[in-house]
Structure formats: structure tokens, C-alpha cells
Design a protein around this motif. Structure first.
Motif, PDB file in Angstrom:
ATOM      1  N   GLN A  32      59.702  50.898  10.616  1.00 22.62           N
ATOM      2  CA  GLN A  32      60.143  51.219   9.253  1.00 22.62           C
ATOM      3  C   GLN A  32      59.873  52.687   8.925  1.00 22.62           C
ATOM      4  OE1 GLN A  32      58.462  48.515   6.379  1.00 22.62           O
ATOM      5  NE2 GLN A  32      58.793  46.730   7.669  1.00 22.62           N
ATOM      6  N   VAL A  33      58.688  53.179   9.303  1.00 24.73           N
ATOM      7  CA  VAL A  33      58.325  54.563   9.003  1.00 24.73           C
ATOM      8  C   VAL A  33      59.178  55.533   9.823  1.00 24.73           C
ATOM      9  CG1 VAL A  33      56.465  56.267   9.124  1.00 24.73           C
ATOM     10  CG2 VAL A  33      55.984  53.959   8.295  1.00 24.73           C
ATOM     11  N   VAL A  34      59.405  55.206  11.093  1.00 27.00           N
ATOM     12  CA  VAL A  34      60.239  56.072  11.930  1.00 27.00           C
ATOM     13  C   VAL A  34      61.673  56.111  11.411  1.00 27.00           C
ATOM     14  CG1 VAL A  34      61.277  56.283  14.228  1.00 27.00           C
ATOM     15  CG2 VAL A  34      58.833  55.900  13.997  1.00 27.00           C
ATOM     16  N   ASN A  35      62.210  54.972  11.009  1.00 23.70           N
ATOM     17  CA  ASN A  35      63.561  54.945  10.435  1.00 23.70           C
ATOM     18  C   ASN A  35      63.632  55.751   9.145  1.00 23.70           C
ATOM     19  OD1 ASN A  35      64.816  53.393  12.421  1.00 23.70           O
ATOM     20  ND2 ASN A  35      64.206  51.459  11.461  1.00 23.70           N
ATOM     21  N   LEU A  36      62.567  55.687   8.346  1.00 24.03           N
ATOM     22  CA  LEU A  36      62.512  56.480   7.112  1.00 24.03           C
ATOM     23  C   LEU A  36      62.561  57.967   7.440  1.00 24.03           C
ATOM     24  CD1 LEU A  36      62.041  56.906   4.069  1.00 24.03           C
ATOM     25  CD2 LEU A  36      59.578  56.693   4.520  1.00 24.03           C
ATOM     26  N   LEU A  37      61.753  58.398   8.417  1.00 21.06           N
ATOM     27  CA  LEU A  37      61.748  59.809   8.813  1.00 21.06           C
ATOM     28  C   LEU A  37      63.119  60.249   9.309  1.00 21.06           C
ATOM     29  CD1 LEU A  37      58.302  59.971  10.675  1.00 21.06           C
ATOM     30  CD2 LEU A  37      58.856  61.021   8.474  1.00 21.06           C
ATOM     31  N   ASP A  38      63.773  59.393  10.079  1.00 22.01           N
ATOM     32  CA  ASP A  38      65.100  59.722  10.603  1.00 22.01           C
ATOM     33  C   ASP A  38      66.122  59.829   9.474  1.00 22.01           C
ATOM     34  OD1 ASP A  38      66.415  60.390  12.952  1.00 22.01           O
ATOM     35  OD2 ASP A  38      67.266  58.389  13.199  1.00 22.01           O
ATOM     36  N   ASP A  39      66.049  58.919   8.510  1.00 23.95           N
ATOM     37  CA  ASP A  39      66.960  58.959   7.362  1.00 23.95           C
ATOM     38  C   ASP A  39      66.742  60.220   6.527  1.00 23.95           C
ATOM     39  OD1 ASP A  39      67.995  56.533   8.152  1.00 23.95           O
ATOM     40  OD2 ASP A  39      66.821  55.342   6.730  1.00 23.95           O
ATOM     41  N   LEU A  40      65.471  60.583   6.309  1.00 17.66           N
ATOM     42  CA  LEU A  40      65.148  61.779   5.532  1.00 17.66           C
ATOM     43  C   LEU A  40      65.623  63.044   6.240  1.00 17.66           C
ATOM     44  CD1 LEU A  40      61.529  60.843   4.391  1.00 17.66           C
ATOM     45  CD2 LEU A  40      63.554  60.980   2.926  1.00 17.66           C
ATOM     46  N   LYS A  41      65.539  63.036   7.561  1.00 21.62           N
ATOM     47  CA  LYS A  41      66.005  64.185   8.328  1.00 21.62           C
ATOM     48  C   LYS A  41      67.487  64.436   8.078  1.00 21.62           C
ATOM     49  CE  LYS A  41      67.172  65.400  13.057  1.00 21.62           C
ATOM     50  NZ  LYS A  41      67.191  64.937  14.465  1.00 21.62           N
ATOM     51  N   ARG A  42      68.272  63.390   8.131  1.00 22.51           N
ATOM     52  CA  ARG A  42      69.719  63.543   7.920  1.00 22.51           C
ATOM     53  C   ARG A  42      70.037  63.868   6.466  1.00 22.51           C
ATOM     54  NH1 ARG A  42      69.843  59.036  11.455  1.00 22.51           N
ATOM     55  NH2 ARG A  42      69.990  57.631   9.649  1.00 22.51           N
ATOM     56  N   GLU A  43      69.334  63.214   5.551  1.00 22.03           N
ATOM     57  CA  GLU A  43      69.633  63.389   4.129  1.00 22.03           C
ATOM     58  C   GLU A  43      69.219  64.759   3.610  1.00 22.03           C
ATOM     59  OE1 GLU A  43      68.528  61.157  -0.126  1.00 22.03           O
ATOM     60  OE2 GLU A  43      68.177  60.145   1.793  1.00 22.03           O
ATOM     61  N   LEU A  44      68.075  65.280   4.089  1.00 21.21           N
ATOM     62  CA  LEU A  44      67.522  66.525   3.556  1.00 21.21           C
ATOM     63  C   LEU A  44      67.667  67.705   4.511  1.00 21.21           C
ATOM     64  CD1 LEU A  44      64.201  65.051   2.077  1.00 21.21           C
ATOM     65  CD2 LEU A  44      66.377  65.423   0.895  1.00 21.21           C
ATOM     66  N   GLY A  45      68.244  67.475   5.689  1.00 20.39           N
ATOM     67  CA  GLY A  45      68.422  68.554   6.649  1.00 20.39           C
ATOM     68  C   GLY A  45      67.112  69.070   7.212  1.00 20.39           C
ATOM     69  N   LEU A  46      66.175  68.167   7.500  1.00 17.86           N
ATOM     70  CA  LEU A  46      64.845  68.566   7.962  1.00 17.86           C
ATOM     71  C   LEU A  46      64.821  68.840   9.462  1.00 17.86           C
ATOM     72  CD1 LEU A  46      62.784  65.862   6.026  1.00 17.86           C
ATOM     73  CD2 LEU A  46      62.955  68.278   5.454  1.00 17.86           C
ATOM     74  N   THR A  47      63.804  69.554   9.883  1.00 14.93           N
ATOM     75  CA  THR A  47      63.512  69.796  11.294  1.00 14.93           C
ATOM     76  C   THR A  47      62.105  69.281  11.561  1.00 14.93           C
ATOM     77  OG1 THR A  47      64.889  71.787  11.295  1.00 14.93           O
ATOM     78  CG2 THR A  47      63.311  71.543  13.102  1.00 14.93           C
ATOM     79  N   TYR A  48      61.930  68.492  12.635  1.00 18.35           N
ATOM     80  CA  TYR A  48      60.632  67.883  12.926  1.00 18.35           C
ATOM     81  C   TYR A  48      60.063  68.353  14.262  1.00 18.35           C
ATOM     82  CZ  TYR A  48      61.570  64.118   9.462  1.00 18.35           C
ATOM     83  OH  TYR A  48      61.832  63.398   8.325  1.00 18.35           O
ATOM     84  N   LEU A  49      58.742  68.489  14.298  1.00 16.82           N
ATOM     85  CA  LEU A  49      57.988  68.424  15.542  1.00 16.82           C
ATOM     86  C   LEU A  49      57.263  67.090  15.474  1.00 16.82           C
ATOM     87  CD1 LEU A  49      56.866  69.601  18.184  1.00 16.82           C
ATOM     88  CD2 LEU A  49      55.006  70.624  16.842  1.00 16.82           C
ATOM     89  N   PHE A  50      57.709  66.133  16.285  1.00 17.72           N
ATOM     90  CA  PHE A  50      57.199  64.761  16.221  1.00 17.72           C
ATOM     91  C   PHE A  50      56.212  64.552  17.360  1.00 17.72           C
ATOM     92  CE2 PHE A  50      57.294  60.172  16.924  1.00 17.72           C
ATOM     93  CZ  PHE A  50      57.236  59.674  15.626  1.00 17.72           C
ATOM     94  N   ILE A  51      54.927  64.516  17.019  1.00 21.94           N
ATOM     95  CA  ILE A  51      53.854  64.383  18.004  1.00 21.94           C
ATOM     96  C   ILE A  51      53.497  62.908  18.156  1.00 21.94           C
ATOM     97  CG2 ILE A  51      51.464  64.997  18.524  1.00 21.94           C
ATOM     98  CD1 ILE A  51      51.886  67.502  16.759  1.00 21.94           C
ATOM     99  N   ALA A  52      53.469  62.419  19.390  1.00 24.46           N
ATOM    100  CA  ALA A  52      53.180  60.999  19.602  1.00 24.46           C
ATOM    101  C   ALA A  52      52.796  60.752  21.051  1.00 24.46           C
ATOM    102  CB  ALA A  52      54.396  60.146  19.237  1.00 24.46           C
ATOM    103  N   HIS A  53      52.247  59.577  21.318  1.00 23.24           N
ATOM    104  CA  HIS A  53      52.035  59.154  22.695  1.00 23.24           C
ATOM    105  C   HIS A  53      52.809  57.879  23.009  1.00 23.24           C
ATOM    106  CE1 HIS A  53      48.574  57.370  20.390  1.00 23.24           C
ATOM    107  NE2 HIS A  53      49.056  56.294  20.972  1.00 23.24           N
ATOM    108  N   ASP A  54      53.550  57.368  22.013  1.00 27.33           N
ATOM    109  CA  ASP A  54      54.411  56.204  22.218  1.00 27.33           C
ATOM    110  C   ASP A  54      55.764  56.705  22.724  1.00 27.33           C
ATOM    111  OD1 ASP A  54      56.159  54.052  22.010  1.00 27.33           O
ATOM    112  OD2 ASP A  54      55.149  53.210  20.273  1.00 27.33           O
ATOM    113  N   LEU A  55      55.977  56.627  24.033  1.00 31.04           N
ATOM    114  CA  LEU A  55      57.158  57.218  24.647  1.00 31.04           C
ATOM    115  C   LEU A  55      58.454  56.545  24.215  1.00 31.04           C
ATOM    116  CD1 LEU A  55      55.658  57.720  28.192  1.00 31.04           C
ATOM    117  CD2 LEU A  55      56.257  59.518  26.586  1.00 31.04           C
ATOM    118  N   SER A  56      58.420  55.244  23.990  1.00 29.64           N
ATOM    119  CA  SER A  56      59.641  54.552  23.578  1.00 29.64           C
ATOM    120  C   SER A  56      60.056  54.981  22.173  1.00 29.64           C
ATOM    121  CB  SER A  56      59.437  53.031  23.638  1.00 29.64           C
ATOM    122  OG  SER A  56      58.335  52.636  22.838  1.00 29.64           O
ATOM    123  N   MET A  57      59.091  55.196  21.294  1.00 29.16           N
ATOM    124  CA  MET A  57      59.404  55.647  19.936  1.00 29.16           C
ATOM    125  C   MET A  57      59.894  57.087  19.941  1.00 29.16           C
ATOM    126  SD  MET A  57      59.516  54.088  17.064  1.00 29.16           S
ATOM    127  CE  MET A  57      58.288  52.770  17.001  1.00 29.16           C
TER     128      MET A  57
END
Length: 339
Positions: free
Chosen positions: A202-227
Motif C-alpha cells: 500500500q505504501v509503495v503504491n502510494l509513493l508511485d502514485d504521488l510520483k506520477r501525480e506530483l512529478g517527483l524524483t526518488y532515491l528509493f533505498i531498500a534491501h527488498d529486491l522484489s519491491m
């Protein structure tokens, strides 16, 4: 996306990192003399294009979070340059950096520790607006309600305190706080690692939606490779303070050119039982070396089954390689063997 003559994507660069280093001194004795340094980030170079999500992956302790904080100048880098929208951040004074920081924000890993328990949700989200002198009390209250609605929370929660919310809701509050000043770049430091699996998507989908809606750029740090594969446009793989591979998401996942990347990807379970049974798992020998005394040559060579004498003597150059039309960077003496 078009390609320029040199093969690099012809897109606007928002963040440019050049030979960034972040060393933490080790001090001992009564006089606290420096006797060494933790080389958390030890010379990384990459770009982040406007409107993309760059995933940064690696084992715990490899320097991912330190890299993100150094890019935002939350840590003062030991060496190197960070350019944001053409502005060299490492040359700015405190006041200049404060003004620039409204355009660069961070979503922290722990939604329980990153929210002040003595502040209401309204005060937490409006704090960046107050710091940067944006609007008056009435307009800030309206902006907070707008942000709560944007991240999927009831605007009437404005007077509640963090302890009244679940982990997923707290992280949404953290996301709303990061969005308060209308930033163009956000460092998301493992924003889902402290959440239940059922909430992570849910949180990842929210971030993805916000990226498209607001034109954001992310550095997404994680260790979950599938996500990371799900949300990222490009992926950078980090090991012991250095980036060892960087490329388009599908290139890195479908044709990894560095032995460390291959080992990481072999640990991802496959949904097909037949393919999972036939697949060869790569088990790395030994532990990650200490960042205060990294091995000579390639830092991965003590754990690499393909290591030769040159790996033990010379640090490999981070260079473009691969058959894809996109730029695929790798730091390995023997990467051609994996094409």
C-alpha cells in the motif's frame, strides 16, 4: 526517452553525485586522537534523472542510508560533489542550504522514531512550512488537511498524536511531512522495512502514485529486491561503500554483470516451483569485511568465486558494459564473462 550519441539517456539530470565520500573518524585514548575511519561511503558516482525512481540496494551496513543522507547534506561529506538542479550543494553555507532543502526532503525508515510523540499530526506536517516561512497559520492548516487527504488519511486526524496511529498510518504522516514544501526530490530511506508485509504494498503504491501525480524524483533505498524492481526505473547495487553495478531495472535483474548482484538476485524466491527447484542458489562465503579496513583491490574479492590475482590487487573501474541500448555500469574485472 531518447538516446544521445554516447548512448546515455537524453534526459534532464536532477541529481549528480561525483566521487562522494563519507568517512566517520575512529577516535581513541584520553585525547581522542583519530586512529582510523569508517569508510561508510567511499567514492560513489551516479546521476538521478528528473522524474525517475533510482533504487539503491545492498546488504545492511553497506552505506545506503549514509549515501542518502550525504546527498541531502544531513551529513557533511568528507569529499566529493553533489549537484542539485545545477547547484553545487557542498559549496553552500548553512543558510543557503536551508533554503535549498525545501526542494529536497526525506522519508525516514522508522515511522515510530521519526515522529515527535509530543506534537500533533498537524504540527508535525506543518513544521516544514513554519521553518521555511511558507504561508500563515490558516493557510498552513489548510495545507495540512490537503496533504492528509493526499496520502489517504482523514483530514480530521489533524489534532491527534502519533501514538494513536498504526505503523502504516505513521509512515503516511511522514510522507505528508516530506511533501509539505512541494519538493522535487525525495530520499526514501527504507520506508517500508519497519511495516507489516500487508501494508508495504500500500505504501509503495502510494509513493508511485504521488510520483506520477506530483512529478517527483526518488532515491528509493531498500534491501527488498522484489519491491525495488516493482517501483524503480533504474537500480544501483552497493557493496561496502561502493556502487558495483548500475543500470536499467530490467537489465540489472535479467542480466546481472557483477557476482554480488547475481548472489543477491539468486536469493529472491521464484513463484514457479519448477523454476525455483532448478535454479542454482549462490551462497556467499564469509562475512562482509569491516568498512574501517576494506580489503585491497576489489572489495568483494574475499567472497567472490570468480576472483583472480587482479581482483586482489586492483580496484576495478566503474565502467559501461552490456548489450542493452541503455547504459549498464559495472565495477568488475571479469564482467565480460557474464554477458
Amino acid at each position: 526517452m531518447t538516446e544521445s550519441e554516447n548512448g546515455r539517456p537524453d534526459r534532464e539530470i536532477l541529481i549528480e553525485v561525483n566521487d562522494l565520500k563519507m568517512h566517520f573518524p575512529i577516535r581513541r585514548g584520553v585525547l581522542k586522537r583519530q586512529v582510523g575511519a569508517i569508510r561508510a561511503v567511499d567514492g560513489i558516482t551516479f546521476e538521478i534523472y528528473k522524474g525517475e525512481t533510482l533504487g539503491l540496494v545492498g546488504e545492511s551496513g553497506c552505506g545506503k542510508s549514509t549515501a542518502g543522507r550525504s546527498i541531502l547534506q544531513l551529513y557533511e561529506p568528507t569529499a566529493g560533489q553533489v549537484t542539485f538542479s545545477g547547484e553545487e550543494l557542498t559549496q553552500l553555507n548553512r543558510e543557503q542550504m536551508r533554503k535549498t532543502r525545501r526542494h529536497m526532503q526525506m522519508i525516514f525508515q522508522d515511522p515510530y522514531a521519526s515522529l515527535n510523540p509530543r506534537m500533533t499530526v498537524g504540527n508535525i506536517i506543518s513544521e516544514p512550512l513554519s521553518i521555511h516561512g511558507i504561508g500563515d497559520d490558516q493557510s498552513r492548516k489548510g495545507r495540512v488537511k490537503e496533504l492528509l487527504d493526499l496520502v489517504g488519511l482523514n483530514p480530521y486526524f489533524i489534532s491527534r498524536y502519533p501514538h494513536e496511529f498504526s505503523g502504516g498510518q505513521r509512515q503516511r504522516i511522514g510522507i505528508a511531512r516530506a511533501l509539505a514544501t512541494n519538493p522535487s526530490f525525495i530520499v526514501a530511506d527504507e520506508p517500508i522495512s519497519a511495516l507489516d508485509v500487508s501494508i508495504q504494498a500500500q505504501v509503495v503504491n502510494l509513493l508511485d502514485d504521488l510520483k506520477r501525480e506530483l512529478g517527483l524524483t526518488y532515491l528509493f533505498i531498500a534491501h527488498d529486491l522484489s519491491m525495488v524492481r516493482y517501483i524503480s526505473d533504474r537500480v544501483a547495487v552497493m557493496y561496502l561503500g561502493k556502487i558495483v553495478e548500475l543500470g536499467d531495472r530490467d537489465d540489472v535483474y535479467d542480466n546481472p554483470l557483477h557476482p554480488y548482484t547475481q548472489a543477491l538476485l539468486s536469493a529472491i524466491p521464484l513463484p514457479d516451483p519448477d523454476k525455483e527447484e532448478k535454479r542454482k542458489r549462490i551462497i556467499l562465503e564469509g562475512d562482509v569485511p569491516s568498512p574501517d579496513n576494506p580489503p585491497k583491490g576489489c572489495r568483494f574479492h574475499p567472497r567472490c568465486m570468480h576472483a583472480t590475482d587482479i581482483c586482489r590487487q586492483e580496484d576495478p573501474v566503474f565502467r559501461p558494459l552490456g548489450k542493452s541500448k541503455h547504459v549498464h555500469m559495472v565495477a568488475c574485472h571479469h564482467a565480460e564473462n557474464f554477458l
